[in-house]
Design a protein around this motif. Sequence first.
Motif, PDB file in Angstrom:
ATOM      1  N   LYS A 144     -33.498  96.056  45.922  1.00  0.00           N
ATOM      2  CA  LYS A 144     -34.609  95.726  46.929  1.00  0.00           C
ATOM      3  C   LYS A 144     -33.556  96.094  48.173  1.00  0.00           C
ATOM      4  O   LYS A 144     -33.371  97.311  49.086  1.00  0.00           O
ATOM      5  CB  LYS A 144     -34.923  95.139  46.917  1.00  0.00           C
ATOM      6  CG  LYS A 144     -36.765  94.882  46.118  1.00  0.00           C
ATOM      7  CD  LYS A 144     -37.379  94.000  46.363  1.00  0.00           C
ATOM      8  CE  LYS A 144     -38.187  93.716  45.041  1.00  0.00           C
ATOM      9  NZ  LYS A 144     -38.932  92.824  45.206  1.00  0.00           N
ATOM     10  N   LEU A 175     -36.868 100.576  41.327  1.00  0.00           N
ATOM     11  CA  LEU A 175     -36.180  99.809  42.493  1.00  0.00           C
ATOM     12  C   LEU A 175     -35.635 100.817  42.889  1.00  0.00           C
ATOM     13  O   LEU A 175     -34.870 100.454  43.713  1.00  0.00           O
ATOM     14  CB  LEU A 175     -36.591  98.265  42.132  1.00  0.00           C
ATOM     15  CG  LEU A 175     -37.299  97.449  42.199  1.00  0.00           C
ATOM     16  CD1 LEU A 175     -36.958  96.406  41.740  1.00  0.00           C
ATOM     17  CD2 LEU A 175     -38.073  97.795  43.469  1.00  0.00           C
ATOM     18  N   TYR A 189     -33.077  92.737  40.946  1.00  0.00           N
ATOM     19  CA  TYR A 189     -33.525  93.536  41.762  1.00  0.00           C
ATOM     20  C   TYR A 189     -33.860  93.024  43.104  1.00  0.00           C
ATOM     21  O   TYR A 189     -34.337  94.875  43.938  1.00  0.00           O
ATOM     22  CB  TYR A 189     -35.528  93.107  40.729  1.00  0.00           C
ATOM     23  CG  TYR A 189     -35.859  92.618  39.748  1.00  0.00           C
ATOM     24  CD1 TYR A 189     -35.584  93.817  38.978  1.00  0.00           C
ATOM     25  CD2 TYR A 189     -36.025  91.915  38.435  1.00  0.00           C
ATOM     26  CE1 TYR A 189     -35.849  93.961  37.827  1.00  0.00           C
ATOM     27  CE2 TYR A 189     -36.075  91.655  37.414  1.00  0.00           C
ATOM     28  CZ  TYR A 189     -36.205  93.370  36.761  1.00  0.00           C
ATOM     29  OH  TYR A 189     -36.542  93.362  35.157  1.00  0.00           O
ATOM     30  N   GLN A 233     -32.178  99.872  48.370  1.00  0.00           N
ATOM     31  CA  GLN A 233     -33.010 100.741  49.625  1.00  0.00           C
ATOM     32  C   GLN A 233     -33.434 101.291  50.749  1.00  0.00           C
ATOM     33  O   GLN A 233     -34.188 101.496  51.399  1.00  0.00           O
ATOM     34  CB  GLN A 233     -33.903 100.729  48.205  1.00  0.00           C
ATOM     35  CG  GLN A 233     -33.800 101.156  46.248  1.00  0.00           C
ATOM     36  CD  GLN A 233     -33.450 102.248  46.455  1.00  0.00           C
ATOM     37  OE1 GLN A 233     -34.132 103.131  46.785  1.00  0.00           O
ATOM     38  NE2 GLN A 233     -32.354 102.193  45.601  1.00  0.00           N
TER      39      GLN A 233
END
Length: 122
Positions: free
Chosen positions: A66, A97, A62, A69
């Motif tokens: 992030k 995400l 995760y 992104q």
Amino acid sequence: MDRAKILVIDDDPVCTGVLLAMLGDDYQVTTANSGIGGIDLLESITPDLIFLDISMPQVNGYQVLKYLQGDSEKAAIPVVVISTLVEESDQEFAKKLGASDYVTKPILPADIQSKLDEYLPN
């Protein structure tokens, strides 16, 4: 013709080995055995596709999503999560995400091939 570049980020050596065996002849495969290692590699390479585990110590998948992104160039890289987490909520969170797709372990060659066909140009 250049072979597509694939980055595998997974702390499970068995999963990484299976993916290397399936992909190594046809693609340029780079591996990282941790989220931190994956982020470090992404500082210097831009793969065409990423296979990403979620459950890793220190920096999990995760957090890698992030990170991707947060970089407009890296955010466009398709990311296929490969995880033991099978709950729909886990899949939804990964896609929120920025994950492009989600495959559950144990991985099946047909699942990997379908993702390659979908996300890599012919």
